[in-house]
Design a protein around this motif. Sequence first.
Motif, PDB file in Angstrom:
ATOM      1  N   ALA A  76      -6.820 -28.310  42.023  1.00 19.18           N
ATOM      2  CA  ALA A  76      -7.850 -28.334  42.901  1.00 19.18           C
ATOM      3  C   ALA A  76      -7.952 -26.882  43.583  1.00 19.18           C
ATOM      4  O   ALA A  76      -9.038 -26.573  44.045  1.00 19.18           O
ATOM      5  CB  ALA A  76      -7.596 -29.543  43.830  1.00 19.18           C
ATOM      6  N   THR A  77      -6.730 -26.729  44.282  1.00 19.01           N
ATOM      7  CA  THR A  77      -6.684 -25.444  45.105  1.00 19.01           C
ATOM      8  C   THR A  77      -7.088 -24.560  44.141  1.00 19.01           C
ATOM      9  O   THR A  77      -8.155 -23.437  44.922  1.00 19.01           O
ATOM     10  CB  THR A  77      -5.262 -25.344  45.474  1.00 19.01           C
ATOM     11  N   ILE A  78      -6.843 -24.209  43.062  1.00 17.41           N
ATOM     12  CA  ILE A  78      -7.180 -23.067  42.364  1.00 17.41           C
ATOM     13  C   ILE A  78      -8.667 -23.261  41.928  1.00 17.41           C
ATOM     14  O   ILE A  78      -9.155 -21.937  42.137  1.00 17.41           O
ATOM     15  CB  ILE A  78      -6.331 -23.034  40.739  1.00 17.41           C
ATOM     16  N   MET A 111      -7.512 -31.362  52.261  1.00 14.58           N
ATOM     17  CA  MET A 111      -6.428 -31.520  51.180  1.00 14.58           C
ATOM     18  C   MET A 111      -5.098 -31.779  51.595  1.00 14.58           C
ATOM     19  O   MET A 111      -4.060 -32.223  50.915  1.00 14.58           O
ATOM     20  CB  MET A 111      -6.616 -30.786  49.769  1.00 14.58           C
ATOM     21  N   GLY A 112      -4.645 -30.792  52.771  1.00 18.99           N
ATOM     22  CA  GLY A 112      -3.546 -30.804  53.325  1.00 18.99           C
ATOM     23  C   GLY A 112      -2.526 -29.808  52.857  1.00 18.99           C
ATOM     24  O   GLY A 112      -1.352 -29.613  52.949  1.00 18.99           O
ATOM     25  N   VAL A 113      -3.219 -28.836  51.932  1.00 18.68           N
ATOM     26  CA  VAL A 113      -2.469 -27.828  51.161  1.00 18.68           C
ATOM     27  C   VAL A 113      -1.964 -26.811  52.542  1.00 18.68           C
ATOM     28  O   VAL A 113      -1.142 -25.961  51.970  1.00 18.68           O
ATOM     29  CB  VAL A 113      -3.310 -27.167  50.368  1.00 18.68           C
ATOM     30  N   VAL A 114      -2.773 -26.531  53.368  1.00 18.31           N
ATOM     31  CA  VAL A 114      -2.867 -25.546  54.329  1.00 18.31           C
ATOM     32  C   VAL A 114      -2.422 -26.409  55.788  1.00 18.31           C
ATOM     33  O   VAL A 114      -3.351 -27.196  56.147  1.00 18.31           O
ATOM     34  CB  VAL A 114      -3.584 -24.723  54.560  1.00 18.31           C
ATOM     35  N   GLY A 385      -3.433 -21.350  50.913  1.00 16.12           N
ATOM     36  CA  GLY A 385      -3.242 -22.462  50.147  1.00 16.12           C
ATOM     37  C   GLY A 385      -2.892 -22.077  48.804  1.00 16.12           C
ATOM     38  O   GLY A 385      -1.821 -22.807  48.209  1.00 16.12           O
ATOM     39  N   LEU A 386      -3.095 -20.899  48.134  1.00 15.60           N
ATOM     40  CA  LEU A 386      -2.486 -20.432  46.864  1.00 15.60           C
ATOM     41  C   LEU A 386      -1.305 -20.227  47.128  1.00 15.60           C
ATOM     42  O   LEU A 386      -0.409 -20.410  46.125  1.00 15.60           O
ATOM     43  CB  LEU A 386      -3.347 -19.238  46.329  1.00 15.60           C
ATOM     44  N   GLY A 390       2.512 -22.268  45.209  1.00 10.38           N
ATOM     45  CA  GLY A 390       3.600 -21.504  44.426  1.00 10.38           C
ATOM     46  C   GLY A 390       3.089 -20.445  43.537  1.00 10.38           C
ATOM     47  O   GLY A 390       3.628 -19.869  42.926  1.00 10.38           O
ATOM     48  N   MET A 391       1.726 -20.015  43.736  1.00 11.14           N
ATOM     49  CA  MET A 391       1.072 -19.004  42.731  1.00 11.14           C
ATOM     50  C   MET A 391       1.800 -17.627  43.097  1.00 11.14           C
ATOM     51  O   MET A 391       1.837 -16.720  42.195  1.00 11.14           O
ATOM     52  CB  MET A 391      -0.400 -18.807  42.996  1.00 11.14           C
TER      53      MET A 391
END
Length: 520
Positions: A76-78, A111-114, A385-386, A390-391
Amino acid sequence: MLSILLISAMVLIFIMSIVFLVDDGPPTPRYTLHHKEEIPDKKRKEHPRLKAILLVLLIQLSSVMPFIIIGYTVLATIMVFLVTILIIFIRPKGLNEAYPALIGACIIIIMGVVSYTNMVDIVDKISGASITIIATIVMTVVLESFGFFYWAALTLAKLSKGSGYRLFWNIQILCFLMTLLFNNDGSILITTPILILLLKNMKLMPHQQIPYLISGALIATASSAPIGVSNIVNLISLNIVNISLYEHTAMMFVPATIGLLFMSLCLFLLLKKRLVRVLPEPDHKWDDKFFAKKFTFVNSKISFENKSARTRFMFKILLFVFSIRCSLFIASFLNIPISIVAVAGSIALLILRWHYFRIGFFDILRKTPWHILLFAFSMYVIIFGLNNIGMTNELVNLAKPMVKDNLFNANFIMGVLISVFSNIFNNHPALMVGTITLQAMELPILTMKTVYLANIIGSDIGSLLLPIGTLASLIWMNILKENNIKIKWKDYIGITIIVIPITLVFTLTLLYFWVHMVFI
């Protein structure tokens, strides 16, 4: 997972095809190129900004929802990143790039990624750079209001003395100095309309204007490489890797400037047959009429109808701007925040304008592109976020073994890698990803600094291979479209496919030898 990715890609392609079908291009400009008369309402199509924002919101949400529903946060983040970049490239209905970036950032945050802590860190990283760039843009708005840039362009045109070759080199000088003294996006926004007006009044046909416009745009964009203060992403990256502006300039100015000179020479040799050898005879009094009509101010202490008075005043202003620019490096050397100096310089220039022309300050609020702050923050949220999924760790694992023990390999591998990423994803996110990756590599100090500078070269020069490689080139293409100047991708790439790769390799080689000779 692969099947879901393929299905989502098909849905994305379908949605983006709808964008192409409904997009009518940028809105018709409210004023003509000469800004003399307003286009009648019946001939002007209103800009449906709200409709475009809702369309972008629908696209971004629908492309990411399948992954959110099944719990695939990484994909989703990508997808948020990819869709945001695609919309920035396409700019449906001429929509400002800050809107899709903001929507993408909001999705990432929801989404809570950041996290909140991440956002505080982001604000800390971008605030100084953003204030410096905004202060610089305020200076350009002030100077534009009393015709400084028109005067500079007309002066260089007169120095061409009827030679199309000399005009080419003078345009190169103008675009280089504009970016060096201000910033690359501002240089494109201001010089492109002025050059179009200038070339038309020189009676050049549209196909004769194209070599001058392309070469000028390439140099204006690439000229942010020598000093870090000419590009907001360069400034943000400086802060992340903890390199001062003074140190950046000491290591970068010589190789990057020689690289730009090499690039100009390549452009001249490639375009020489397409340049006008002898320029048509211009209207010698056109510039006087232009200034008298466009830049006449009530209660002004300077009369622009007097050419000698106008010239003396403009040279004083040029000296003042140059001194402000130099003071940024002095401040960096003395560990004084450069944003303070930049803001002080802008305020001083505003006071000077009020003193001489009695022009107030309210036009600054209207003309300054405040959306730059929103765009920088939003893009950095997406890139963060990326990083959080782990990117950048994957990039570190891929690149670190190749760069950790060999400065030459590190210089070329990372410079070329950022060039490739820039031409695929645009140089803003590419340099952000590259800088965060570099920070995580834990390289020796000198290697880290050299790789950072190689990233800058890849981002500022290597990114010019395609018109989508930089935000400045996207702005440039849009300005040409608004002025009914058609430059096809094949015309652009036909030049850059030859000039950019050899300039990239030449400049990276110069950087390596310069660092090796002076700093080791």
